[in-house]
Design an enzyme around this catalytic site. Structure first.
Site, PDB file in Angstrom:
ATOM      1  N   SER A 251       5.961   4.518  -1.298  1.00  0.00           N
ATOM      2  CA  SER A 251       5.214   5.749  -1.509  1.00  0.00           C
ATOM      3  C   SER A 251       3.970   5.522  -2.343  1.00  0.00           C
ATOM      4  CB  SER A 251       6.109   6.769  -2.218  1.00  0.00           C
ATOM      5  OG  SER A 251       6.441   6.279  -3.503  1.00  0.00           O
ATOM      6  N   LYS A 252       3.044   6.401  -2.142  1.00  0.00           N
ATOM      7  CA  LYS A 252       1.732   6.379  -2.786  1.00  0.00           C
ATOM      8  C   LYS A 252       1.812   6.272  -4.304  1.00  0.00           C
ATOM      9  CE  LYS A 252      -2.374   9.169  -1.654  1.00  0.00           C
ATOM     10  NZ  LYS A 252      -2.774  10.447  -1.046  1.00  0.00           N
ATOM     11  N   ARG A 253       2.783   6.951  -4.871  1.00  0.00           N
ATOM     12  CA  ARG A 253       2.892   6.994  -6.331  1.00  0.00           C
ATOM     13  C   ARG A 253       3.275   5.647  -6.920  1.00  0.00           C
ATOM     14  NH1 ARG A 253      -0.382   8.548  -7.801  1.00  0.00           N
ATOM     15  NH2 ARG A 253      -1.174  10.528  -7.113  1.00  0.00           N
ATOM     16  N   LYS A 254       4.015   4.865  -6.139  1.00  0.00           N
ATOM     17  CA  LYS A 254       4.556   3.625  -6.688  1.00  0.00           C
ATOM     18  C   LYS A 254       3.926   2.364  -6.126  1.00  0.00           C
ATOM     19  CE  LYS A 254       8.920   6.015  -7.472  1.00  0.00           C
ATOM     20  NZ  LYS A 254      10.312   6.205  -7.085  1.00  0.00           N
ATOM     21  N   ASN A 255       3.044   2.533  -5.147  1.00  0.00           N
ATOM     22  CA  ASN A 255       2.429   1.380  -4.493  1.00  0.00           C
ATOM     23  C   ASN A 255       1.144   1.834  -3.821  1.00  0.00           C
ATOM     24  OD1 ASN A 255       3.442  -1.386  -4.146  1.00  0.00           O
ATOM     25  ND2 ASN A 255       5.377  -0.396  -3.684  1.00  0.00           N
TER      26      ASN A 255
END
Length: 481
Positions: A251-255
Site C-alpha cells: 500500500s501507498k502508506r507503507k511503500n
RNA sequence: GGCCCCAUCGUCUAGUCAGGUCUAGGACACCAGGUUUUCAUCCUGGCAACACGGGUUCGAAUCCCGUUGGGGUCACCA
C-alpha cells in the site's frame, strides 16, 4: 498454443507496481507464445476514473518495455478497449441474462442496503443481499424498470457448488451459499467489474487470466456468468499479492507504489522488471540477474511460488546498482541525460568522468551530488579529515600537504604511478602514513573523506584549481603561519 | 466473524507435484577477512530457516489430518 493474455487496470490512481507486476507476467507469457497481450482500461467507476491516470498507465508500461498488442491507444480488432465505451455491449448481455433467468432487476435503495448490512453485521450474520427483488414477477419488474432507478443482480443458485482448477493452486471449491447476488449493472447503466470482465475477456478471446489472488473469492460469480452465457471459462492463475514489510497487501502508506515514482527516483526500468519478476518467480539456475528477454525465455506461470513476497527496497537498490554497472559508459551517460539526472553536465564531459562514479552508484540520483566537487569548490569535511588523520600532527600535515602540492605541480602531466610515487616520498620523508597524505589531498580537492580515486579527480578538477583547493585547506588548518 | 488462499534463513527464493542424492542450495542484508590512497566495486569466509502436533512410511522439508500463524475477501471499487 494460442495464448491471449490481458491486463485490466482501473485508471483511478497512479499506475501501481502491482499492475506492472501482473502485466509483466501476462505480457511475457503472450510474447513467449507469439500470442496477444491486451491492455484494457476498466473505467466503469465513472466517479473515480480519470483520463490522466489512463495516460499514466501507458507511460508506466512503456517505460518498463511492456508494450500491449491491443489497447485504447493503439486500437485492435476487439475494441473498444475502454469499458466506458462498451456500454451497449454489456446492456445486450444483461438483457440476455434477465431473459434467461440468470439475473434480475433490483429496486432496493442504497439506504435499504446499508440498513440491511448494518443489521446483518450486528446480528453477526454473513452480509449480502437478501434477495428481496428476486421474487418480483418479470412483467412487474419490466414495468417498474421503465421509470424507476434500479440495478441488475446475478441470480446465484445458492444450493450449488462452484469448483474450478486454478493453474497455480489446484482445485478450489466454494459453496454458492457464500456467494452474493452481485450487482452486474449499476444504476448509471455501467457494468460492474464482474460483468464487464467476463464479457470482455470472452469477446477478446482471452485464454488465460493471470491476476492477483484478491480475486479468488469472486471467481464463482465469473464462472456462473460464463456458464449462463454458455461460454468456456479461461484458465485462471491467481498470483500472490505484493506485500508491505508487515505482510499486508502493498500500500501507498507503507511503500512507494507508483511505477512513476520509481521512474522519477533514479531506478532503471530493467531493474524494476528483473526485481518484479523475482517476486514469486525465480530462474531454475541460481543467477538472479537477467534481462527482460531472458525472462521471456524462461518464464512459466506454473513456476510462480505462492507465498506473498515482501517488496524489499534494499534488494531493489542493490539490483539497481548492479544494472547501472552493467551499462556501458555511453548508455549510462544517455540515461542520466534523458532522465534529467545529468544536471549541467554535457555528454562529452560525462563520458570522461562517469568511469569514476559508475561503481559508486546504486541510483541514477547518486551521480550529480557525488560529482559536484568537480564543478565547484566544495566545503572540506574538516571533522572527517581530523578523524581519519588522528595520529598525524596537524602542523606536520600542513607541511606535507604543501610539499605534496609542489610535487604535483612538478609532475604535471605525468602518469598516475609516477605522481603517486612522488607523493609517497613526501609522506615517507615526514614519517606519516601515505594514506594520511592522500586523505588530506582528498578532502581538499573533493571535500569529502569518501571519493573517487584522487589523481583522476585532480585531473578532472584541473591542476590549478586543485592546488588552489589544497592551499585553501592548508591555510585553514594553519591560519597563523 | 463467515468463506477462501498461503506457510523453508530477517527478506526474495531453490527443493515439495514424481518421499531417500538435504549434515536444506542461491541471492539481499548483516558480520569478519582480503584487494585498494578513501569510499565503492571485486574476492573469500561466517551467521541464519523446513511454524507446531499427530499420522502414513524402512525413510518426510516433501504425502495426509489437525492446530497455530499470516494474508485476502465479504461495495451500485476494481
Amino acid at each position: 498454443m494460442n495464448v491471449v493474455t490481458r491486463i485490466a487496470p482501473s485508471p483511478t490512481g497512479d499506475p501501481h507496481v502491482g499492475t506492472a507486476y501482473v502485466a509483466l507476467f501476462n505480457w511475457a507469457w503472450a510474447r513467449k507464445h507469439g500470442g496477444r497481450f491486451i491492455l484494457r482500461i476498466e473505467d466503469t467507476d465513472s466517479t473515480r476514473s480519470k483520463p490522466e491516470h489512463e495516460a499514466e498507465i501507458h507511460t508506466a508500461l512503456a517505460w518498463l518495455g511492456i508494450e500491449a498488442d491491443e489497447s485504447p491507444a493503439m486500437g485492435g480488432d476487439h475494441g473498444p478497449y475502454r469499458q466506458s465505451e462498451r456500454k451497449a455491449t454489456y446492456r445486450q448481455y444483461v438483457d440476455e441474462l434477465i431473459a434467461g433467468g440468470h439475473a434480475y432487476r433490483c429496486f432496493c435503495t442504497a439506504e435499504r442496503l446499508t440498513e440491511l448490512r448494518t443489521f446483518q453485521k450486528a446480528a453477526k450474520r454473513p452480509t449480502g443481499y437478501d434477495g428481496k427483488c428476486r421474487s418480483l414477477q418479470p412483467d412487474e419488474s419490466a414495468q417498474r424498470a421503465a421509470d424507476e432507478p434500479h440495478v441488475v443482480r446475478l441470480a446465484v443458485d445458492k444450493s450449488a457448488t462452484t469448483r474450478w482448477n486454478d493453474l497455480l493452486r489446484g482445485e478450489i471449491v466454494i459453496e454458492n451459499e457464500n456467494v452474493d447476488d452481485q450487482v452486474l449493472l449499476k444504476t448509471d447503466g455501467m457494468p460492474t467489474y464482474h460483468l464487464a470482465n467476463v464479457v470482455d475477456d470472452h469477446l477478446m478471446g482471452v485464454t488465460i487470466i493471470m491476476r492477483a489472488e484478491e480475486w479468488i473469492p469472486s471467481v464463482p460469480k465469473h464462472i456462473m456468468l460464463y456458464s449462463a452465457f454458455g461460454w468456456q471459462p479461461p484458465i485462471y492463475a491467481h498470483v500472490p499479492l505484493l506485500r508491505n514489510a508487515d505482510k499486508s497487501k502493498i500500500s501507498k502508506r507503507k511503500n512507494p507504489t507508483s511505477v512513476l515514482w520509481y521512474q522519477q527516483n533514479g531506478y532503471l526500468p530493467e531493474t524494476m522488471v528483473n526485481f518484479l519478476a523475482l517476486q514469486g518467480w525465480s530462474p531454475r539456475e541460481d543467477d538472479e540477474e537477467f534481462t527482460i528477454g531472458e525472462f521471456i525465455d524462461k518464464f512459466d506461470p506454473k513456476d510462480i511460488s505462492l507465498g506473498g513476497p515482501v517488496f524489499d527496497m534494499v534488494k531493489l537498490d542493490w539490483l539497481n546498482g548492479e544494472k547501472i554497472r552493467k551499462l556501458d559508459i555511453e548508455e549510462l551517460a544517455d540515461r542520466l541525460q534523458s532522465d534529467g539526472w545529468a544536471g549541467e553536465w554535457h555528454n562529452d564531459e560525462l563520458l570522461k568522468i562517469l568511469p569514476l562514479f559508475q561503481d559508486r552508484m546504486k541510483n541514477l540520483k547518486d551521480f550529480e551530488p557525488a560529482a559536484a566537487y568537480l564543478k565547484a569548490r566544495p566545503e572540506p569535511d574538516l571533522e572527517g579529515l581530523a578523524k581519519k588523520t588522528k595520529k598525524v600532527d596537524p602542523a606536520v600535515l600542513v607541511t606535507v600537504l604543501r610539499e605534496a602540492a609542489e610535487r604535483l605541480r612538478e609532475f604535471e602531466g605525468h602518469g598516475d604511478d609516477e605522481r603517486e610515487a612522488a607523493l609517497r616520498l613526501v609522506a615517507e620523508k615526514h614519517e606519516i602514513k601515505v594514506g594520511a597524505l592522500f586523505m588530506g589531498l582528498r578532502v581538499a580537492v573533493t571535500g569529502s573523506v569518501a571519493s573517487p580515486p584522487l589523481l583522476p579527480s585532480i585531473d578532472s578538477v584541473g591542476l590549478d584549481e586543485s592546488l588552489a583547493r589544497v592551499a585553501a585547506l592548508t591555510d585553514r588548518l594553519a591560519p597563523t603561519t
